[in-house]
Each structure stands twice: as structure tokens, then as C-alpha cells.
Write an enzyme that holds these catalytic residues in place. Structure first.
Site, PDB file in Angstrom:
ATOM      1  N   MET A  29      -2.450 -10.978   3.879  1.00 56.42           N
ATOM      2  CA  MET A  29      -2.846 -10.137   2.407  1.00 56.42           C
ATOM      3  C   MET A  29      -2.737  -8.834   2.705  1.00 56.42           C
ATOM      4  O   MET A  29      -3.579  -8.258   3.805  1.00 56.42           O
ATOM      5  CB  MET A  29      -3.863 -10.536   1.706  1.00 56.42           C
ATOM      6  CG  MET A  29      -4.402  -9.688   0.253  1.00 56.42           C
ATOM      7  SD  MET A  29      -5.688 -10.545  -0.651  1.00 56.42           S
ATOM      8  CE  MET A  29      -6.956 -10.246   0.621  1.00 56.42           C
ATOM      9  N   HIS A  30      -2.081  -7.638   2.295  1.00 59.76           N
ATOM     10  CA  HIS A  30      -2.179  -6.620   2.421  1.00 59.76           C
ATOM     11  C   HIS A  30      -1.712  -5.478   1.044  1.00 59.76           C
ATOM     12  O   HIS A  30      -1.748  -4.270   1.348  1.00 59.76           O
ATOM     13  CB  HIS A  30      -1.158  -6.110   3.577  1.00 59.76           C
ATOM     14  CG  HIS A  30       0.149  -6.181   3.254  1.00 59.76           C
ATOM     15  ND1 HIS A  30       1.035  -7.453   3.284  1.00 59.76           N
ATOM     16  CD2 HIS A  30       1.177  -5.345   2.900  1.00 59.76           C
ATOM     17  CE1 HIS A  30       2.323  -7.227   3.096  1.00 59.76           C
ATOM     18  NE2 HIS A  30       2.355  -6.119   2.598  1.00 59.76           N
ATOM     19  N   ARG A  31      -1.369  -6.422   0.169  1.00 56.15           N
ATOM     20  CA  ARG A  31      -0.683  -5.282  -0.932  1.00 56.15           C
ATOM     21  C   ARG A  31      -1.683  -4.315  -1.640  1.00 56.15           C
ATOM     22  O   ARG A  31      -2.855  -4.759  -1.706  1.00 56.15           O
ATOM     23  CB  ARG A  31      -0.186  -6.024  -2.114  1.00 56.15           C
ATOM     24  CG  ARG A  31       0.985  -7.195  -1.780  1.00 56.15           C
ATOM     25  CD  ARG A  31       2.145  -6.806  -2.857  1.00 56.15           C
ATOM     26  NE  ARG A  31       2.833  -5.956  -2.329  1.00 56.15           N
ATOM     27  CZ  ARG A  31       3.774  -6.006  -1.219  1.00 56.15           C
ATOM     28  NH1 ARG A  31       3.861  -7.272  -0.853  1.00 56.15           N
ATOM     29  NH2 ARG A  31       4.637  -5.067  -0.618  1.00 56.15           N
ATOM     30  N   ARG A  77      -4.599  -2.313   6.849  1.00 57.89           N
ATOM     31  CA  ARG A  77      -4.952  -1.935   5.721  1.00 57.89           C
ATOM     32  C   ARG A  77      -5.933  -2.619   5.101  1.00 57.89           C
ATOM     33  O   ARG A  77      -7.115  -1.993   4.620  1.00 57.89           O
ATOM     34  CB  ARG A  77      -3.800  -1.812   4.755  1.00 57.89           C
ATOM     35  CG  ARG A  77      -4.219  -1.463   3.249  1.00 57.89           C
ATOM     36  CD  ARG A  77      -3.150  -1.960   2.266  1.00 57.89           C
ATOM     37  NE  ARG A  77      -1.907  -0.909   2.417  1.00 57.89           N
ATOM     38  CZ  ARG A  77      -2.060   0.315   1.861  1.00 57.89           C
ATOM     39  NH1 ARG A  77      -3.078   0.732   1.043  1.00 57.89           N
ATOM     40  NH2 ARG A  77      -1.109   1.191   2.065  1.00 57.89           N
TER      41      ARG A  77
END
Ligand code: UD1
Length: 367
Positions: free
Chosen positions: A206-208, A241
Site C-alpha cells: 500500500m502506498h497511494r 511513503r
């Protein structure tokens, strides 16, 4: 001799360019490929390890732009890439995917009247909150050759008024890399390292920005993870991130308390392939992983409101579940209670897209 500059910048680019460079090198009598890395991603884990895993030649030129705001990152790439084009004067610039590097290189080449081929053209989420959607729209409006991975992409481009002779349906090049790498991935020790048994864990990425940059949203997803890991252990290689946001929002403590959750550094290509191909279920907000799980028949829950890759839902194993914690939990449990069928592999996701891509570039050069 055709001089071709291939551009990569971020993690999801590397697996798409690898088979294309290989194919160009096979045609060395006619093609002279160069590789430019913008340096958008620069960590060993986010970049260098992919070159090693995928046997990509060392970049001929590294622009070393690093992290910055979107405007600044894009501008830095443009300034540095303009000089590359002035020095090299290539016949073609080849860009892949939808990251800032893709759009920046396309803008520069288009203004210098150098032809651009876009690999993975035509994908649309129709959600301009997503930075990649803007990159896709700009890149496709300017590219001279639009190489699409699926039929829906052709339709999107036609609807936007792109001339049909520029559009070529070539299939999904990322699946070339996937199929070529399956055997070598089996030598990875990743399962032993995480004490994971095939079919008995979930793999997560997950990184959005839409999932991780807002505290309440990220906290909600963390609670969904808490519920799921009680039934199925989760292995989660964390994007830089996301790690930064978990720390910043004070959520790391909560995450570390979960017995069934293993956090890891971002994995190399082969390790990650060995991990998800042996998982019971994948949770992700990535673009590429939706396709890779469809190609392998692994159930995938996509933590987004939409997808630019609709064949993974209509034919494949992907389900779009958004980021509401209750829906994520419910869909994960539904998959565990009633396993879904393997789905079908879309047309021309056959491991030979790179040959069609390089054929198309050579053909377009003759016209
Ligand atoms: C980028 C792409 C996205 C892709 C993702 C995969 C754009 C707009 N987004 O998002 O399409 O799915 O890569 O990873 O191009 N960082 C590091 N080390 C690195 C790279 C990044 O620490 O090697 C950190 C930096 O703090 C940076 C942040 O991660 O600010 C985000 O990196 P950035 O390149 O802006 O975009 P991604 O979120 O990685």
C-alpha cells in the site's frame, strides 16, 4: 540504425522495460537502445535491486532527480532530460507506465519533435485525484505510438480522438517478465525468512497518497488489517511513503502490536513474486499487482475506489473494495469463507508482448 532512448524512473517501470531492452539488444544490427534512469526512485530496495533481479543493464545515464513535490520532480526530470536529448538526438523515446518520469520525458521529447512510444497506453481510472491519471492523459495525448495492454485501452484512446493508426494492441509486457521470472523466484528464501507457509498468509502492499496521506483513512485501513490478521497472517513490505506516514500519524505502535502482521522493508522483484504467488490472498492499492495476481489466479482485493485495469475485474481475480475498513474486512472474510475461482488470463498476456512492441516501433519507423 535506430537510436532509441528507453526511460525508467520508478519501481513499477523496471519490470516493464526489462524484456523490451532484451528484445532490442537481440536486434543489435538495426537498433541501438540506451537506458536513462531519472532517479525518481533511488533506494537500493526501490530501484537497484530490480536491476539485479531482472538483469537490466546498468543505465547509460542517471538523472538522479530524487524525491520532491510533483512539480519540482517533474521539472527536474524535464531539465535534465532535455540535455540528454540534445546530446543524443535519438530517433525514438520509449516511456512506460504512468509515473512522473513517464510524463516528464514525453513532454520534453514531444517539444523537440522526437517520436515517443508509450508502453501501457490507454489505461484510465477516470479519477483525476490520482496523479497517475494526469500522467496517463498527458502522455497519451502527445505520444506518436500508443502500445496498449488490453482492448479496453484501445477504446479509451479512440474515444479521446487519438488517430487509430497510432494505436497498437500488443498485450501486457509486465507479464513477459512475470512468466520469465517464475522459475528463478522459486529459489528465493522469502517464505522461510517470514516463516510463511504456502496458501496460509496474505501479502499486502500500500502506498497511494489517497490511502496513506490522510490520518483517518490510514487509521481505518490499519483497523481492517487488525481484523484480518486474526484469521490470516499478513506479510506487508512497506513502501517508504507509507512507513513515513505510519510514523507521523502515530500508528506504528498499533501496527506493531498485531501478532499476525509482519512488517518488512520493500522486497526485490523475485522475493516479492515468490511471496505473493504463494499467498492465499493479496491486499494492494498498486496498479501492477492487480494484473500480476490475475495472471497467476491469486485472489486480489484492491484498496481503491476504481481501477484503470478493468479486465482484472471482468476476467481476472481482482475485486475493488475501496478503503472503508468494514468493506475491506467483509470482502477478505468472504474470500476466506468462499474461495473465488481462478479467473481467466486476458488476451495477449502471453509472455510475448516485448516482441510485438519492438516490431511495432520498427514498423512505425518505416512509415
Ligand atoms: C510512484 C509513482 C506511482 C507508483 C509508485 C510505486 C508517480 C506520480 N507515482 O509513487 O505511480 O505506483 O511510485 O512505488 O510517479 N521514497 C524513498 N525512496 C525511494 C523512492 C521514494 O524514500 O526510492 C520516498 C520519498 O520520501 C518520496 C516518497 O517515497 O517522497 C514518494 O515517492 P515518489 O517518487 O514521489 O512517488 P511514489 O509514492 O513512490
Amino acid at each position: 540504425m535506430l537510436k532509441i532512448i528507453n526511460v525508467v524512473g520508478a519501481r513499477p517501470n523496471f519490470m516493464k522495460i526489462a524484456p523490451v531492452i532484451d528484445e532490442m539488444r537481440r536486434r543489435a544490427a538495426r537498433l541501438k537502445p540506451l537506458l536513462v534512469h531519472t532517479g525518481q526512485h533511488y533506494d537500493e530496495a526501490m530501484s537497484e535491486s530490480f536491476f539485479t533481479d531482472l538483469g537490466i543493464p546498468h543505465p547509460d545515464i542517471n538523472l538522479e532527480v530524487g524525491s520532491a513535490s510533483h512539480a519540482e520532480q517533474t521539472a527536474r526530470i524535464m531539465i535534465a532530460f532535455e540535455q540528454v536529448l540534445l546530446d543524443e538526438r535519438p530517433d525514438w523515446v520509449v516511456v512506460v507506465g504512468d509515473v512522473n518520469s513517464t510524463m516528464a520525458a514525453t513532454l520534453v521529447a514531444a517539444k523537440m519533435a522526437i517520436r515517443v512510444a508509450h508502453i501501457e497506453a490507454g489505461l484510465r481510472s477516470r479519477d483525476q485525484q490520482m496523479p497517475e491519471e494526469i500522467n496517463r492523459l498527458v502522455t497519451d495525448a502527445l505520444a506518436d505510438l500508443l502500445l496498449t495492454p488490453s482492448r479496453d485501452a484501445d477504446k479509451n484512446l479512440q474515444r479521446e480522438g487519438i488517430a487509430p493508426h497510432k494505436i497498437r494492441f500488443v498485450g501486457n509486457v509486465m507479464i513477459d517478465t512475470l512468466f520469465r521470472s517464475l522459475e528463478r523466484a522459486k529459489q528465493s528464501t522469502v517464505l522461510a525468512r517470514f516463516k510463511a507457509r504456502p496458501g496460509e498468509f496474505a501479502a499486502m502492499t500500500m502506498h497511494r497518497p489517497s490511502n496513506v496521506d490522510d490520518r483517518a483513512t490510514l487509521a481505518g485501513i490499519v483497523e481492517a488489517m487488525a481484523a484480518i490478521q486474526e484469521r490470516l497472517p499478513i506479510i506487508f513490505p512497506v513502501h517508504p511513503r507509507t512507513r513515513a506516514r505510519l510514523e507521523e500519524f502515530g500508528l506504528m505502535e498499533r501496527v506493531r502490536q498485531m501478532q499476525g502482521l509482519t512488517l518488512a522493508e520493500p522486497l526485490g522483484y523475485l522475493d516479492f513474486l515468490q511471496l505473493y504467488s504463494n499467498s492465499r490472498l493479496v491486499l494492494t492499492d498498486s496498479g501492477g499487482i492487480q494484473e500480476e495476481t490475475t495472471a497467476l489466479g491469486i485472489p486480489c482485493l484492491t484498496l481503491r475506489r476504481n481501477t484503470e485495469r478493468p479486465v482484472t475485474v471482468s476476467l481476472g481475480t481482482n475485486r475493488i473494495v475501496g478503503n472503508d475498513p468494514e468493506v475491506i474486512r467483509r470482502e477478505a472474510f468472504a474470500e476466506l469463507d468462499h474461495p473465488s475461482p481462478r479467473g481467466r488470463v486476458p488476451e495477449l498476456w502471453d509472455g510475448h508482448a516485448a516482441v510485438r512492441i519492438v516490431d511495432a516501433i520498427e514498423e512505425a519507423s518505416r512509415s
